[in-house]
Design an enzyme around this catalytic site. Structure first.
Site, PDB file in Angstrom:
ATOM      1  CD  GLU A 122      -1.752  -2.403   1.460  1.00 39.12           C
ATOM      2  OE1 GLU A 122      -2.630  -3.278   1.360  1.00 39.12           O
ATOM      3  OE2 GLU A 122      -0.580  -2.649   1.841  1.00 39.12           O
ATOM      4  CG  HIS A 130     -11.043  -7.658   6.672  1.00 39.48           C
ATOM      5  ND1 HIS A 130     -10.278  -8.384   7.558  1.00 39.48           N
ATOM      6  CD2 HIS A 130     -10.485  -7.853   5.444  1.00 39.48           C
ATOM      7  CE1 HIS A 130      -9.304  -9.002   6.906  1.00 39.48           C
ATOM      8  NE2 HIS A 130      -9.402  -8.699   5.626  1.00 39.48           N
TER       9      HIS A 130
END
Length: 667
Positions: free
Chosen positions: A406, A473
């Site tokens: 990322e 998540h």
């Protein structure tokens, strides 16, 4: 072959190099050295605040810069003065930069070499060192996409190679075959930590094998070797784009910065490297080989010293910056001339997820070089299938699967922006932005304020709970970014808003965090215009109108509030969907609260430090005299979000709202 040695045995292979280039190499190294020596004097006199010396390493910065074309980007570190002077940046501007004057490149907002300049194709570092490696990937990717046959050079030190950004950037460059020269100045120490405590391999160049890229070891004190090898490699990369790792063996003759000193370096090591001084050795070589005589050398030194003193006088004579609050605030964001695109009459029912996909598809047509990057977004279509079919329509050059890195991908997006290309980064889940947090809050957010460079990047953030996905998540982490000046934060609750606001986000030249509650993806439907259209930032939507209380919310929580109002039709409430959190539509909030006299703020995030706290404070500051009760915040539990559905139900603020709303109404 024409070979000559310096006094300490440095071999200069000068065949096929014109004498004028040899002299220019020397002059550029000398200029860097003389400026540094002057800065050390000014530092002792208290006329500059800090100095990071590169004495002993001048051959690398100068050799690399002269080997590249002037239109090719270089991303130097804070010791690579030779990059800036070889690109002939006016010295008064450099001196103004170091003194915090308005003539500098950051208007006094940052120091040292923490700046960039499009005019000279130089992109300076930030103190976190690693991010510029990924930024170089983005610039190189833009070159490749535009078929420019250009190379990008980026610098780091041996200590910087221990950072994750180094490994991510090399991996991305290798996978995508990007034309980047990764230039590592290995001087044996990261501040005081020797390389034996930094990495456990003989040479940094050996790491190239692990990334499947070519690597070379270069004598960083031999200006001719640096110039020739980098020239050769750069030309090869222009013709056959690929990354190359270059390790320059060298030594810095002064400390990390002047206060550090060099006591940690053994005396004999200092003496050995002092004898290999790149400037003095090359000067001796030129004179002994009749390429430069004493009179010419004296003339060069006098000319450089006069240039330094003249430009110092200009910088010192410049008035100190007078603080101006409006100037500071106006430079946080790139000015955005919002263009409203109106839609026609045709609509169709879309799910939230379809509205996002349609916005992306229409924006890819609206902006012909727009790039989307993310994990599994190409043939697979992304974790939520939002980009399904995009590869067939737009190609893999513009719809790019990324490695799981990322940080490097956010940095690559920044590099694309520097090179004039818009991009969208999809975080597979908003939770994963933590792995790219540094470039978001320190590079994207601060670049325009620091030196006027826009970060034309949208980061899509699938977020939120209610789907039993657990602590990693399910977070809704918008508050991490609403407090960071320079970022815009958008959080729609309906398909219509999602499409129009995402189109605007992509048009906006500023960095935008676009939150998409994944619990809404397939559960919310709405009639949405089929045409391309935009909606303005900073304008809330009043969904319900009433006079007893103001309910303020966004995202999935808006639907919780609607459900509560539908179950309690006797409650007369203004329901405000914020839609954008930064910028925030405070005026709509204030107008409503002044009308109703009561306010309750509902969000899904945990309470402490959440945006509800700031909204509550703003209402208290601006609407206190209109209030008939304290402002109430309703938020989720002060725990990570749990996995088991019964625990998640307990965690979420959804089930607390009705009780708190009724209690406030009765106050």
């Amino acid at each position: 072959m024409k070979i000559a040695k310096s006094l300490v045995g440095i071999e200069y292979h000068i065949e096929n190099i014109d004498t004028s280039i040899l002299v220019s190499l020397y002059k550029n190294m000398l200029k860097s050295r003389l400026i540094e020596e002057k800065m050390l004097i000014l530092l002792r006199q208290g006329k500059i605040s800090k100095w990071f010396s590169g004495i002993g390493q001048e051959a690398i910065a100068v050799g690399v810069t002269m080997a590249l074309n002037s239109n090719e980007y270089i991303l130097p570190m804070h010791r690579n003065l030779g990059v800036f002077t070889s690109r002939e940046i006016p010295l008064n501007r450099l001196f103004g930069q170091w003194q915090g004057k308005a003539s500098g490149f950051t208007k006094g907002r940052d120091r040292s070499f923490h700046f960039g300049t499009q005019q000279y194709k130089i992109i300076g570092m930030i103190s976190h060192l690693g991010p510029q490696l990924g930024v170089a990937d983005g610039i190189a990717l833009a070159s490749k996409l535009k078929n420019k046959n250009e190379v990008t050079a980026v610098f780091t030190g041996e200590g910087g190679t221990s950072e994750g950004d180094f490994h991510e950037a090399l991996n991305v460059a290798s996978v995508w075959q990007l034309p980047v020269l990764f230039c590592v100045e290995n001087n044996g120490y990261g501040l005081s930590t020797p390389t034996s405590e930094q990495y456990n391999c003989e040479n940094i160049a050996d790491r190239g094998l692990g990334y499947g890229i070519e690597s070379h070891i270069i004598d960083g004190n031999n200006i001719v070797e640096v110039y020739k090898k980098v020239s050769e490699v750069a030309q090869s990369v222009r013709e056959n784009p690929r990354p190359i790792l270059l390790e320059f063996k060298t030594f810095r003759m002064r400390g990390h910065e002047e206060a550090s000193g060099v006591k940690y370096v053994p005396k004999e090591l200092m003496e050995t490297w002092a004898a290999k001084d790149p400037v003095l050795n090359f000067e001796t070589f030129l004179k002994e080989n009749d390429l430069l005589n004493n009179a010419e050398n004296r003339s060069i030194k006098v000319e450089i010293i006069e240039e330094i003193n003249k430009n110092l006088d200009i910088a010192f004579a410049e008035e100190s910056i007078i603080p101006n609050e409006a100037n500071e605030l106006n430079d946080v964001y790139q000015e955005f001339d919002y263009k409203h695109f109106e839609y026609g009459g045709e609509t169709k029912e879309l799910r939230f997820i379809d509205a996002i996909s349609e916005s992306l598809k229409q924006s890819m047509k609206q902006h012909e070089d727009l790039v989307i990057m993310g994990q599994d977004i190409a043939e697979y279509g992304g974790a939520f299938k939002i980009t399904d079919g995009f590869v067939g329509q737009f190609g893999k050059e513009r719809v790019r699967n990324t490695p799981i890195c990322e940080s490097a991908i956010v940095e690559t997006a920044m590099g694309l922006s520097i090179a004039g290309i818009k991009s969208i980064v999809e975080m597979q889940f908003a939770d994963f932005v933590t792995s790219g947090f540094n470039p978001v809050v320190n590079y994207l957010a601060k670049s325009h304020y620091r030196w006027g460079q826009q970060a034309d990047v949208v980061i899509r953030m699938p977020c939120g709970g209610g789907v039993a996905a657990g602590p990693f998540h399910s977070q809704t982490n918008e508050a991490w970014f609403t407090k960071t000046p320079g970022l815009k934060v958008i959080y729609p609750a309906f398909p219509y808003d999602a499409k129009g606001l995402l189109n605007t986000a992509i048009n906006d030249p500023n960095p935008v965090l676009f939150f998409e509650h994944k619990g809404l993806y397939r559960s919310i439907r709405q009639e949405v215009p089929t045409d391309y259209y935009t909606l303005p930032f900073g304008k809330a939507s009043v969904i319900r109108e009433g006079d007893a209380i103001t309910i303020i919310s966004y995202g999935a929580a808006i639907h919780w509030a609607l459900e509560t109002l539908n179950n309690n039709p006797q409650i007369s409430a203004d329901l405000i969907d914020l839609r954008t959190l930064q910028p925030l539509d405070t005026e709509t909030i204030y107008q409503s609260v002044r009308k109703t006299g009561k306010a309750i703020v509902l969000h899904e995030d945990s309470q402490f430090g959440g945006i509800a706290s700031d909204i509550s404070a703003l209402i208290m500051e601006h609407c206190f005299e209109s209030l008939d009760a304290p402002v109430k915040r309703v938020a989720s539990m002060e725990t990570p979000i749990p996995f088991a559905s019964q625990l998640e139900d307990q965690y979420l603020s959804k089930n607390k709202f009705e009780k708190e709303l009724k209690t406030l109404l009765e106050y």
